[in-house]
Motif scaffolding. Sequence first.
Motif, PDB file in Angstrom:
ATOM      1  N   TYR A 146       0.831  -1.205   0.000  1.00 43.83           N
ATOM      2  CA  TYR A 146       0.000   0.000   0.000  1.00 43.83           C
ATOM      3  C   TYR A 146       0.868   1.259   0.000  1.00 43.83           C
ATOM      4  CZ  TYR A 146      -3.404  -3.446   1.636  1.00 43.83           C
ATOM      5  OH  TYR A 146      -4.196  -4.562   1.761  1.00 43.83           O
ATOM      6  N   LEU A 147       2.079   1.139   0.533  1.00 46.32           N
ATOM      7  CA  LEU A 147       2.978   2.288   0.654  1.00 46.32           C
ATOM      8  C   LEU A 147       3.887   2.473  -0.553  1.00 46.32           C
ATOM      9  CD1 LEU A 147       3.970   1.651   4.363  1.00 46.32           C
ATOM     10  CD2 LEU A 147       2.842   3.725   3.537  1.00 46.32           C
ATOM     11  N   PHE A 148       3.900   1.503  -1.457  1.00 49.51           N
ATOM     12  CA  PHE A 148       4.887   1.526  -2.534  1.00 49.51           C
ATOM     13  C   PHE A 148       4.767   2.779  -3.395  1.00 49.51           C
ATOM     14  CE2 PHE A 148       6.547   0.679  -6.735  1.00 49.51           C
ATOM     15  CZ  PHE A 148       7.766   0.084  -6.471  1.00 49.51           C
ATOM     16  N   GLU A 149       3.582   3.065  -3.910  1.00 48.92           N
ATOM     17  CA  GLU A 149       3.425   4.195  -4.823  1.00 48.92           C
ATOM     18  C   GLU A 149       3.713   5.519  -4.134  1.00 48.92           C
ATOM     19  OE1 GLU A 149      -0.222   4.219  -6.969  1.00 48.92           O
ATOM     20  OE2 GLU A 149       0.136   2.283  -7.927  1.00 48.92           O
ATOM     21  N   ALA A 150       3.248   5.677  -2.897  1.00 50.52           N
ATOM     22  CA  ALA A 150       3.502   6.917  -2.159  1.00 50.52           C
ATOM     23  C   ALA A 150       4.994   7.088  -1.898  1.00 50.52           C
ATOM     24  CB  ALA A 150       2.734   6.912  -0.842  1.00 50.52           C
ATOM     25  N   THR A 151       5.670   5.978  -1.585  1.00 52.35           N
ATOM     26  CA  THR A 151       7.113   6.054  -1.331  1.00 52.35           C
ATOM     27  C   THR A 151       7.858   6.403  -2.612  1.00 52.35           C
ATOM     28  OG1 THR A 151       6.885   4.391   0.419  1.00 52.35           O
ATOM     29  CG2 THR A 151       9.097   4.794  -0.432  1.00 52.35           C
ATOM     30  N   GLU A 152       7.469   5.796  -3.711  1.00 53.68           N
ATOM     31  CA  GLU A 152       8.102   6.088  -4.992  1.00 53.68           C
ATOM     32  C   GLU A 152       7.877   7.546  -5.384  1.00 53.68           C
ATOM     33  OE1 GLU A 152       8.627   3.496  -8.965  1.00 53.68           O
ATOM     34  OE2 GLU A 152       6.549   4.060  -8.538  1.00 53.68           O
ATOM     35  N   MET A 153       6.666   8.059  -5.167  1.00 51.72           N
ATOM     36  CA  MET A 153       6.365   9.453  -5.479  1.00 51.72           C
ATOM     37  C   MET A 153       7.241  10.401  -4.649  1.00 51.72           C
ATOM     38  SD  MET A 153       2.757  11.531  -5.075  1.00 51.72           S
ATOM     39  CE  MET A 153       1.926  10.375  -6.184  1.00 51.72           C
ATOM     40  N   LEU A 154       7.372  10.092  -3.359  1.00 54.33           N
ATOM     41  CA  LEU A 154       8.224  10.921  -2.505  1.00 54.33           C
ATOM     42  C   LEU A 154       9.673  10.891  -2.987  1.00 54.33           C
ATOM     43  CD1 LEU A 154       8.952  12.551   0.015  1.00 54.33           C
ATOM     44  CD2 LEU A 154       8.988  10.390   1.303  1.00 54.33           C
ATOM     45  N   LEU A 155      10.194   9.714  -3.255  1.00 53.52           N
ATOM     46  CA  LEU A 155      11.582   9.603  -3.697  1.00 53.52           C
ATOM     47  C   LEU A 155      11.808  10.325  -5.019  1.00 53.52           C
ATOM     48  CD1 LEU A 155      12.296   5.864  -2.800  1.00 53.52           C
ATOM     49  CD2 LEU A 155      12.995   7.901  -1.527  1.00 53.52           C
ATOM     50  N   ASN A 156      10.812  10.290  -5.892  1.00 53.48           N
ATOM     51  CA  ASN A 156      10.934  10.976  -7.183  1.00 53.48           C
ATOM     52  C   ASN A 156      10.934  12.497  -7.043  1.00 53.48           C
ATOM     53  OD1 ASN A 156      11.075   8.602  -8.639  1.00 53.48           O
ATOM     54  ND2 ASN A 156       8.904   8.571  -9.160  1.00 53.48           N
ATOM     55  N   SER A 157      10.463  12.991  -5.910  1.00 51.62           N
ATOM     56  CA  SER A 157      10.363  14.447  -5.714  1.00 51.62           C
ATOM     57  C   SER A 157      11.585  15.058  -5.044  1.00 51.62           C
ATOM     58  CB  SER A 157       9.131  14.764  -4.857  1.00 51.62           C
ATOM     59  OG  SER A 157       9.362  14.469  -3.489  1.00 51.62           O
ATOM     60  N   LEU A 158      12.554  14.234  -4.651  1.00 46.22           N
ATOM     61  CA  LEU A 158      13.605  14.711  -3.760  1.00 46.22           C
ATOM     62  C   LEU A 158      14.574  15.716  -4.379  1.00 46.22           C
ATOM     63  CD1 LEU A 158      14.401  11.479  -1.727  1.00 46.22           C
ATOM     64  CD2 LEU A 158      13.142  13.497  -0.999  1.00 46.22           C
ATOM     65  N   GLU A 159      14.537  15.868  -5.679  1.00 46.32           N
ATOM     66  CA  GLU A 159      15.371  16.913  -6.296  1.00 46.32           C
ATOM     67  C   GLU A 159      14.666  18.263  -6.299  1.00 46.32           C
ATOM     68  OE1 GLU A 159      17.873  15.581  -9.797  1.00 46.32           O
ATOM     69  OE2 GLU A 159      16.465  13.901  -9.678  1.00 46.32           O
ATOM     70  N   GLU A 160      13.396  18.283  -5.891  1.00 45.65           N
ATOM     71  CA  GLU A 160      12.632  19.526  -5.815  1.00 45.65           C
ATOM     72  C   GLU A 160      12.585  19.971  -4.354  1.00 45.65           C
ATOM     73  OE1 GLU A 160       9.016  19.504  -8.386  1.00 45.65           O
ATOM     74  OE2 GLU A 160       9.484  17.369  -8.539  1.00 45.65           O
ATOM     75  N   GLU A 161      13.511  20.819  -3.963  1.00 46.29           N
ATOM     76  CA  GLU A 161      13.698  21.160  -2.555  1.00 46.29           C
ATOM     77  C   GLU A 161      12.506  21.873  -1.940  1.00 46.29           C
ATOM     78  OE1 GLU A 161      17.848  22.389  -1.423  1.00 46.29           O
ATOM     79  OE2 GLU A 161      18.048  22.580  -3.592  1.00 46.29           O
ATOM     80  N   ASP A 162      11.691  22.545  -2.755  1.00 43.91           N
ATOM     81  CA  ASP A 162      10.528  23.248  -2.226  1.00 43.91           C
ATOM     82  C   ASP A 162       9.288  22.367  -2.165  1.00 43.91           C
ATOM     83  OD1 ASP A 162      12.023  25.582  -2.016  1.00 43.91           O
ATOM     84  OD2 ASP A 162      11.506  26.250  -4.041  1.00 43.91           O
ATOM     85  N   VAL A 163       9.414  21.140  -2.635  1.00 42.47           N
ATOM     86  CA  VAL A 163       8.247  20.251  -2.731  1.00 42.47           C
ATOM     87  C   VAL A 163       8.313  19.099  -1.738  1.00 42.47           C
ATOM     88  CG1 VAL A 163       7.012  18.654  -4.258  1.00 42.47           C
ATOM     89  CG2 VAL A 163       7.860  20.845  -5.149  1.00 42.47           C
ATOM     90  N   TRP A 164       9.453  18.431  -1.651  1.00 45.04           N
ATOM     91  CA  TRP A 164       9.490  17.149  -0.959  1.00 45.04           C
ATOM     92  C   TRP A 164       9.268  17.206   0.560  1.00 45.04           C
ATOM     93  CZ3 TRP A 164      12.757  16.061   2.975  1.00 45.04           C
ATOM     94  CH2 TRP A 164      13.985  16.699   3.050  1.00 45.04           C
ATOM     95  N   PRO A 165       9.666  18.274   1.282  1.00 44.41           N
ATOM     96  CA  PRO A 165       9.439  18.217   2.738  1.00 44.41           C
ATOM     97  C   PRO A 165       7.970  18.038   3.117  1.00 44.41           C
ATOM     98  CG  PRO A 165      11.077  19.893   2.238  1.00 44.41           C
ATOM     99  CD  PRO A 165      10.487  19.463   0.923  1.00 44.41           C
ATOM    100  N   ALA A 166       7.060  18.741   2.428  1.00 45.24           N
ATOM    101  CA  ALA A 166       5.631  18.580   2.722  1.00 45.24           C
ATOM    102  C   ALA A 166       5.166  17.170   2.352  1.00 45.24           C
ATOM    103  CB  ALA A 166       4.812  19.621   1.968  1.00 45.24           C
ATOM    104  N   LEU A 167       5.658  16.642   1.229  1.00 41.98           N
ATOM    105  CA  LEU A 167       5.309  15.275   0.841  1.00 41.98           C
ATOM    106  C   LEU A 167       5.827  14.277   1.865  1.00 41.98           C
ATOM    107  CD1 LEU A 167       5.944  15.215  -3.019  1.00 41.98           C
ATOM    108  CD2 LEU A 167       3.747  15.289  -1.820  1.00 41.98           C
ATOM    109  N   TYR A 168       7.001  14.559   2.429  1.00 38.07           N
ATOM    110  CA  TYR A 168       7.569  13.651   3.425  1.00 38.07           C
ATOM    111  C   TYR A 168       6.665  13.571   4.651  1.00 38.07           C
ATOM    112  CZ  TYR A 168      10.539  11.412   6.796  1.00 38.07           C
ATOM    113  OH  TYR A 168      11.011  10.531   7.739  1.00 38.07           O
ATOM    114  N   VAL A 169       6.198  14.728   5.135  1.00 31.41           N
ATOM    115  CA  VAL A 169       5.307  14.725   6.306  1.00 31.41           C
ATOM    116  C   VAL A 169       4.044  13.923   5.991  1.00 31.41           C
ATOM    117  CG1 VAL A 169       3.964  16.132   7.901  1.00 31.41           C
ATOM    118  CG2 VAL A 169       6.207  16.934   7.129  1.00 31.41           C
ATOM    119  N   ARG A 170       3.466  14.148   4.810  1.00 32.76           N
ATOM    120  CA  ARG A 170       2.264  13.390   4.431  1.00 32.76           C
ATOM    121  C   ARG A 170       2.572  11.900   4.317  1.00 32.76           C
ATOM    122  NH1 ARG A 170       1.540  17.905   0.612  1.00 32.76           N
ATOM    123  NH2 ARG A 170      -0.071  19.303   1.444  1.00 32.76           N
TER     124      ARG A 170
END
Length: 243
Positions: free
Chosen positions: A112-136
Amino acid sequence: MQWRDEGLILGGRKFGESGLILDVLTKTRGRRSGLVYGGASRKKRAQFEPGNSVELSWSGRLEEQLGRFDVAEATRARSSRLIDLPEALLAVASVAALLRGTLNEGDQAGSYLFEATEMLLNSLEEEDVWPALYVRWELGLLSALGFGLDLDACAISGENDGLTHVSPKTGRAVRGSEAEEYVDRLLALPAFLVDPKQPASDADIIDGLELTGVFVERRLFHANNKDLPEPRRRLYARLVKRT
């Protein structure tokens, strides 16, 4: 027995001279472990960095026993792309440590966590985006493991607007105005966790990490006589410094 799947590398531990017992979050089979012959060699170890995406096959006598992984080249080598982004690398380490510390072998909550984890990891080069995704993502981890927070309505009034805090005991949202006498004992609920359209400031990110951190630590780790993983602590400390 044999199966094939997509996977996200969570880490590994050396086995023998050059073998590696690899931990992977798979798309359809949850968290799985397997032996990779020669996986700890200098030639191969780069592809097994946490956060990398791979295609793999598993073979063994029984699903419950440690089998063998055959892993193709990484389909997405994230760690090498994040080498100059220390906060993002800490996020990878934290995600991997939290999943390794909470998911059992074959635990389907991992799927159940796979897609959300992949989405978060794919965002990590966007410094203004990933911290909020990480909390979610941490909220999603709690929910997938049966400890989701109730952020839909005030625990006191039942209203669903003006939510500002969360009870550290129940995990239910409240309006600060409804709990003035003990509001100092509540956890701040940043607006971006209630309304996805709301922006998340650096201070909001810290409030979010403090909120999720309390429940991840108490319900997922302390309840099982474990400590919150050090990478999660370092990530929080690093993000606090930038506020």
